[in-house]
Scaffold this active site. Structure first.
Site, mmCIF file in Angstrom:
data_model
loop_
_atom_site.group_PDB
_atom_site.id
_atom_site.type_symbol
_atom_site.label_atom_id
_atom_site.label_comp_id
_atom_site.label_asym_id
_atom_site.label_seq_id
_atom_site.Cartn_x
_atom_site.Cartn_y
_atom_site.Cartn_z
ATOM 1 N N ASP A 100 0.850 -1.188 0.000
ATOM 2 C CA ASP A 100 0.000 0.000 0.000
ATOM 3 C C ASP A 100 0.884 1.236 0.000
ATOM 4 O O ASP A 100 2.018 1.200 0.498
ATOM 5 C CB ASP A 100 -0.926 0.021 1.225
ATOM 6 N N LYS A 180 -12.355 -5.456 -5.267
ATOM 7 C CA LYS A 180 -13.504 -4.598 -4.994
ATOM 8 C C LYS A 180 -13.864 -3.828 -6.250
ATOM 9 O O LYS A 180 -12.995 -3.307 -6.944
ATOM 10 C CB LYS A 180 -13.197 -3.623 -3.860
#
Length: 226
Positions: A100, A180
């Site tokens: 991330d 997602k």
């Protein structure tokens, strides 16, 4: 803890908590905070020590597909704040790498990289730390939004495509990809691409996703190879 209004509640049921508007807080920020406080999955996550309600979304997906198991190798794209890493390791995954842009507190035994996944140096580093090809690539990557709905949606779809391309490049035969997404919009092309390489591609909406949200998850299983 938010105390109920004086005078009790209606029929013994707790009324939704309301926050006093703080200086500098926009109405949308106010609404988001109130929704978080009153959301049962957010409360459950706090009570159980998960870093976000997203842990329950991936747990529902895993309940159905059984991705998390001892010996599986997993890559988590957009892993902050670490809820998916927590759930995967809790369910027996020991070979897992997350990445991330934001810093993420350690989740043993996961390897966590604070890098831009689109940096060409990132994918080889992840595979090196993982020690081989993954069985599962999961993506919860989200772009920086600009407040323009169509532009923001296209950025989200772009990240799904990047994650899908990576999964197709590195997965083991029989592997899976989870990302997602949002219903509607421009996801048709990426779904068509996934169907070329996986035996099954479906939309899955966990109960932990808010009912008023268009959020869904793309679940591609049975990787057939490049």
């Amino acid at each position: 803890m938010v105390k109920p209004p004086a005078g009790g509640n209606d029929g013994g049921r707790a009324k939704p908590a309301r926050l006093k508007t703080a200086f500098g807080r926009t109405p949308s920020q106010q609404a988001w905070l109130e929704r978080q406080i009153n959301d049962p999955f957010s409360a459950k996550a706090r009570a159980l020590g998960y870093r976000s309600r997203a842990a329950f979304k991936i747990s529902e997906i895993d309940d159905k597909y059984r991705f998390f198991k001892k010996g599986a190798k997993v890559i988590d794209l957009g892993c902050a704040p670490g809820g998916w890493l927590q759930m995967a390791t809790e369910r027996g995954v020991t070979d897992i790498v997350g990445v991330d842009l934001l810093p993420v507190d350690p989740v043993a035994p996961a390897h966590i990289l604070e890098m831009d996944f689109t940096d060409p140096a990132c994918p080889p580093k992840m595979l090196e730390l993982l020690g081989g090809a993954p069985d599962l690539v999961m993506s919860d990557m989200a772009p920086n939004t600009v407040g323009h709905r169509e532009t923001d949606h296209l950025r989200i779809v772009g990240l799904i495509e990047i994650g899908a391309d990576f999964a197709i490049e590195v997965l083991k035969p029989g592997g899976a990809f989870v990302a997602k997404a949002f219903q509607g919009g421009e996801t048709a092309a990426v779904i068509a691409q996934l169907k070329k390489h996986f035996t099954k591609v479906v939309h899955f909406k966990p109960k932990a996703s808010r009912s008023d949200s268009s959020e869904v998850f793309l679940v591609a299983t049975g990787f057939k190879g490049r």
